[in-house]
Motif scaffolding. Structure first.
Motif, PDB file in Angstrom:
ATOM      1  N   ILE A 141      -8.535  -2.097   7.381  1.00  0.00           N
ATOM      2  CA  ILE A 141      -8.351  -1.313   6.157  1.00  0.00           C
ATOM      3  C   ILE A 141      -6.934  -0.770   6.075  1.00  0.00           C
ATOM      4  N   SER A 142      -6.421  -0.291   7.205  1.00  0.00           N
ATOM      5  CA  SER A 142      -5.065   0.253   7.231  1.00  0.00           C
ATOM      6  C   SER A 142      -4.028  -0.799   6.859  1.00  0.00           C
ATOM      7  N   LYS A 143      -4.158  -2.001   7.418  1.00  0.00           N
ATOM      8  CA  LYS A 143      -3.227  -3.080   7.100  1.00  0.00           C
ATOM      9  C   LYS A 143      -3.331  -3.470   5.626  1.00  0.00           C
ATOM     10  N   PHE A 144      -4.554  -3.475   5.120  1.00  0.00           N
ATOM     11  CA  PHE A 144      -4.760  -3.823   3.715  1.00  0.00           C
ATOM     12  C   PHE A 144      -4.094  -2.799   2.795  1.00  0.00           C
ATOM     13  N   LYS A 145      -4.306  -1.524   3.075  1.00  0.00           N
ATOM     14  CA  LYS A 145      -3.692  -0.486   2.242  1.00  0.00           C
ATOM     15  C   LYS A 145      -2.169  -0.604   2.248  1.00  0.00           C
ATOM     16  N   ALA A 146      -1.611  -0.853   3.432  1.00  0.00           N
ATOM     17  CA  ALA A 146      -0.155  -0.943   3.551  1.00  0.00           C
ATOM     18  C   ALA A 146       0.408  -2.165   2.834  1.00  0.00           C
ATOM     19  N   SER A 147      -0.412  -3.205   2.695  1.00  0.00           N
ATOM     20  CA  SER A 147       0.066  -4.458   2.088  1.00  0.00           C
ATOM     21  C   SER A 147       0.252  -4.350   0.584  1.00  0.00           C
ATOM     22  N   GLY A 148      -0.535  -3.489  -0.049  1.00  0.00           N
ATOM     23  CA  GLY A 148      -0.490  -3.402  -1.505  1.00  0.00           C
ATOM     24  C   GLY A 148      -1.230  -4.533  -2.195  1.00  0.00           C
ATOM     25  N   LYS A 149      -1.902  -5.394  -1.433  1.00  0.00           N
ATOM     26  CA  LYS A 149      -2.653  -6.512  -2.016  1.00  0.00           C
ATOM     27  C   LYS A 149      -3.909  -6.000  -2.715  1.00  0.00           C
ATOM     28  N   LEU A 150      -4.555  -6.907  -3.451  1.00  0.00           N
ATOM     29  CA  LEU A 150      -5.771  -6.554  -4.180  1.00  0.00           C
ATOM     30  C   LEU A 150      -7.039  -6.988  -3.458  1.00  0.00           C
ATOM     31  N   ALA A 151      -6.931  -7.927  -2.525  1.00  0.00           N
ATOM     32  CA  ALA A 151      -8.114  -8.427  -1.834  1.00  0.00           C
ATOM     33  C   ALA A 151      -7.745  -8.907  -0.439  1.00  0.00           C
ATOM     34  N   CYS A 152      -8.715  -8.830   0.455  1.00  0.00           N
ATOM     35  CA  CYS A 152      -8.500  -9.233   1.844  1.00  0.00           C
ATOM     36  C   CYS A 152      -9.807  -9.779   2.406  1.00  0.00           C
ATOM     37  N   PHE A 153      -9.706 -10.749   3.306  1.00  0.00           N
ATOM     38  CA  PHE A 153     -10.890 -11.235   4.010  1.00  0.00           C
ATOM     39  C   PHE A 153     -10.528 -11.521   5.460  1.00  0.00           C
ATOM     40  N   VAL A 154     -11.510 -11.500   6.317  1.00  0.00           N
ATOM     41  CA  VAL A 154     -11.312 -11.833   7.724  1.00  0.00           C
ATOM     42  C   VAL A 154     -11.234 -13.348   7.856  1.00  0.00           C
ATOM     43  N   ALA A 155     -10.182 -13.830   8.498  1.00  0.00           N
ATOM     44  CA  ALA A 155     -10.027 -15.258   8.775  1.00  0.00           C
ATOM     45  C   ALA A 155     -10.297 -15.491  10.257  1.00  0.00           C
TER      46      ALA A 155
END
Length: 264
Positions: A141-155
């Motif tokens: 979640i922390s990495k996602f917030k810092a990225s500014g992206k709109l969506a994320c998934f585990v690869a």
């Protein structure tokens, strides 16, 4: 954060169970796999769940309507059962929204069907209801917030090894190697979305096809690469692997103190 769980599929590859119960209710140990998924999120403080129901929705509704924590915890009973005291840690206070999103809808349609329940959330979580992992959610979640992206998934790397063949136009094989030696990554679920995700989904679309490609075009999608434990329950063999782990007390998806991550 609210957690959307997709619970409406038919589970055709595990038909021995899914003919009588929906796939999320297939037991792993003494509890359905859905319960294990919810426990994973709950340990990080995410206790507000939205279940997108479909196939045999009544079975999942009945489970929560008749849920008794005393059946899953050590307890002390006095006054001939009129008083019950839970021993150890108190159970989480789950808030569970049970929404029948239709039997034949795909994942994208199910998410759109519960839009009204998450549209006030700046960020929300989502997942399939048949996969378990020890992915460090707070770090993701922390990495996602810092990225500014709109969506994320585990690869993740495919958990089951297969042989990759390389050959020329005439069919002469040039090389065979294990998939474990490759750089193949697949979608492992465990999504994080900003509310703008709904602007990228058109009517009738599957979630990870057209909408994700639109996100890619705009530079809005990120993958959280993870090489730790991950297992989806697609077949009876997968279910047996998870069942054996629970029998041994080996449940990495339930970490009271999350372990250091293995992130690429």
């Amino acid at each position: 954060m609210k957690v959307v769980l997709f619970c409406g599929g038919l589970g055709t590859r595990i038909r021995e169970y899914s003919e009588s119960i929906p796939k999320p209710m297939v037991p792993i140990g003494h509890q359905p796999i859905l319960w294990h998924v919810m426990q994973y999120y709950s340990q990080y403080g995410h206790n507000d769940f939205i279940l997108c129901l479909g196939y045999k929705a009544n079975v999942i509704k009945d489970y929560f309507l008749n849920y008794r924590q005393t059946a899953n915890s050590d307890c002390i009973i006095t006054d001939f059962g009129t008083k019950v005291e839970i021993l150890g840690n108190q159970p989480p206070d789950w808030r569970v929204s049970l929404v029948d999103t239709g039997t034949w809808r795909n994942i994208g349609e199910r998410l759109m069907a519960v839009k009204h329940l998450v549209e006030d959330e700046e960020i929300f979580l989502a997942n399939y209801s048949d996969g378990l992992s020890d992915v460090p959610l707070p770090e993701m979640i922390s990495k996602f917030k810092a990225s500014g992206k709109l969506a994320c998934f585990v690869a993740i790397h495919p958990p089951i090894s297969f042989h990759l063949a390389e050959f020329d136009d005439q069919g002469s094989v040039q090389r065979i190697r294990s998939s474990q030696e490759s750089e193949i990554w697949i979608n492992g679920g465990f999504f994080i979305f900003r509310k703008q995700i709904f602007d990228f989904i058109n009517e009738g679309e599957e979630l990870v096809l057209e909408p994700f490609n639109r996100l890619i075009e705009g530079g809005h999608l990120m993958a959280y690469r993870y090489e730790g434990f991950w297992r989806a329950m697609d077949t009876l063999r997968d279910r047996q692997v998870l069942e054996d782990m629970v029998d041994r007390g080996d449940t990495p998806w339930r970490q009271q103190s999350p372990q250091p991550s293995k992130v690429a």
